[in-house]
Scaffold this active site. Structure first.
Site, PDB file in Angstrom:
ATOM      1  N   HIS A   8       0.854  -1.175   0.000  1.00 22.90           N
ATOM      2  CA  HIS A   8       0.000   0.000   0.000  1.00 22.90           C
ATOM      3  C   HIS A   8       0.903   1.243   0.000  1.00 22.90           C
ATOM      4  CE1 HIS A   8      -4.000   1.615   0.685  1.00 22.90           C
ATOM      5  NE2 HIS A   8      -3.385   2.568   1.377  1.00 22.90           N
TER       6      HIS A   8
ATOM      7  N   CYS B 140      10.073  -0.488  15.443  1.00 23.36           N
ATOM      8  CA  CYS B 140      10.704  -1.726  14.954  1.00 23.36           C
ATOM      9  C   CYS B 140      11.352  -1.595  13.578  1.00 23.36           C
ATOM     10  CB  CYS B 140       9.693  -2.863  14.960  1.00 23.36           C
ATOM     11  SG  CYS B 140       9.319  -3.420  16.638  1.00 23.36           S
TER      12      CYS B 140
END
Ligand SMILES: NC(=O)c1ccc[n+]([C@@H]2O[C@H](COP(=O)([O-])OP(=O)(O)OC[C@H]3O[C@@H](n4cnc5c(N)ncnc54)[C@H](O)[C@@H]3O)[C@@H](O)[C@H]2O)c1
Length: 443
Positions: free
Chosen positions: A261, A270
């Site tokens: 996307h 992270c």
């Protein structure tokens, strides 16, 4: 070793608090430990110090059963636990790509002298390959063969952390070869018995592979996002529409549509720091060429933030000076209050630095954002943020932003201009309501 080991969780941040609560929910007796007394007090009184859907209810429920407690005492944790899960942070070192191992080293050093003989230490933090081997030596030097070590990387997604912990896609057990490793695997299987009983696959590996699985997974996901964002750059140069491009690609089952996307790119605690630490470790190991593509993955990701700022500036006439800019979103992704390396907040702060007055709203991340960026304006709703705005920027795709009524918002802004940084709004609906709608990677 009983069939139902007593569990400690060392470090009760996003990962550890979730792990502690979910292990209690699975029927284990759990003691969570953190070095920050305020966190321990909050959790002990039934308050989760961050936003995670479903977690507060399970915390309260499991405190009431008496199976779940929290402490700051390593002595108490050592005496209590048969299996210790270490979940402390491994942030990026300031000014370097490498991971800061201070917290991991401190947690192991504090626990090892107190851990019961026969107990298992399980690393869950995301660490550079080689860490488990180094810690195993440290543990052996301190306690001989009294304690065993395993590495069990965690793949939970913030926003879905409870579900991912109770029903993970897979478990990875990194153990040493030989009898000690076999015993560690047995202890891990006992600690995850309820999860394994529901058919969760387990991959048993050596230490190196277990540590690499986690960073490899994050490197792959980051690459997929940056791939489609690179296509967005090309779409911008050619007049193509990246949303249609990704839709067409997604029907190919070899490619798949998830993480494809295009938008403002990835952030959070992270992916960015993990790919950088992975590159740093590859350099130390002399295989930096193998991961040099991650440098570009990172660069593409950061270029989206710059493109967003340029596009917004262009729409307000080439200069942010004196402009009112409504920013919708501060969290790095929806369903989270985590603002670590958040693209939305990064863009908001940069625009304010360029002379605009930013009015920001996020459904959950306002308190965290205020601490990091007190200079920004904060509002209690999207509508409040949009009042008198010269431009509206949609930067985190919360459901409540996707369902906004363009006509209602159109009544309060100074100018109906919106940039959809997440390609999540319906361009036709916004344009029909008289808005200038722009997005990344499409006309
Ligand atoms: N957040 C996620 O979605 C996620 C997912 C998978 C893996 N991870 C990894 O898990 C680890 C933890 O991440 P997080 O997001 O929970 O970080 P966090 O910063 O939210 O939590 C870390 C916690 O450890 C505590 N701590 C620090 N030093 C300690 C010590 N010496 N002893 C005991 N506690 C100590 C801190 O007070 C904090 O509460 C990182 O390695 C991260 O990469 C995180």
């Amino acid at each position: 070793m009983t069939t139902r080991p007593r569990v400690t969780v060392i470090g009760t941040g996003y990962l550890g608090a979730t792990h502690a609560v979910c292990m209690a929910e699975l029927g284990f007796e759990v003691l969570g430990l953190d070095v920050v007394p305020e966190k321990v007090e909050a959790l002990s009184s039934g308050r989760v110090p961050f936003f995670e859907p479903g977690l507060p209810e399970l915390l309260v429920k499991n405190l009431e059963t008496g199976r779940l407690r929290f402490t700051t005492s390593f002595e108490e944790a050592g005496a209590f636990g048969d299996v210790h899960f270490l979940c402390v942070g491994t942030p990026q070192k300031s000014g370097e790509y490498a991971a800061d191992m201070t917290y991991v080293d401190a947690a192991f050093s504090a626990l090892v002298p107190h851990a019961k003989a026969g107990s298992l230490l399980v690393g869950k933090s995301t660490v550079p390959a080689g860490t488990a081997e180094r810690l195993a030596e440290m543990v052996a030097a301190a306690r001989g063969d009294e304690l065993a070590l395993a590495w069990n990387p965690e793949f939970l997604r913030e926003g879905f952390a409870v579900e991912d912990t109770l029903t993970p896609d897979r478990l990875v057990f990194g153990v040493q070869p030989g009898a000690a490793g076999e015993r560690a695997e047995e202890q891990l299987r006992a600690a995850y018995a309820p999860v394994l009983a529901s058919g969760t696959p387990v991959v048993v590996t050596d230490f190196a592979t277990a540590q690499l699985v986690k960073v490899a997974a994050n490197a792959f996901l980051a690459t997929k996002i940056s791939f489609i964002n690179a296509m967005a750059e090309v779409c911008e140069a050619t007049g193509g529409d990246v949303t249609l491009l990704s839709k067409a690609l997604s029907y190919d089952t070899r490619i798949g549509g998830r993480f494809l996307h295009a938008g403002l790119g990835f952030g959070g605690g992270c992916l960015p720091k993990d790919i950088r630490a992975f590159m740093a470790r590859a350099g130390e190991l002399g295989v930096d060429q193998a991961l040099s593509f991650l440098k570009e993955v990172d660069a593409i990701n950061l270029r989206r933030r710059a493109r967003m700022i340029d596009l917004a500036r262009e729409l307000v006439g080439g200069n942010f000076g004196g402009m009112r800019v409504a920013v919708l979103g501060a969290a790095f992704k929806p369903n989270s209050d985590d603002i670590r390396d958040s693209p939305a907040l990064d863009v908001a702060a940069a625009i304010q630095r360029q002379g605009a007055a930013v009015a920001l709203y996020d459904p959950q991340a306002m308190d965290n954002a205020r601490v990091k960026h007190p200079e920004l304006g904060y509002r209690d709703s999207a509508l409040e943020a949009a009042k008198h705005a010269d431009i509206v920027l949609h930067l985190t795709e919360w459901a409540e932003f996707r369902s906004m009524d363009p006509a209602v918002l159109g009544e309060v802004v100074a100018d109906k201009r919106i940039v959809d940084g997440r390609n999540a709004l319906d361009p036709a609906a916004w344009r029909a309501a008289g808005w200038t709608y722009r997005a990344l990677g499409r006309p």
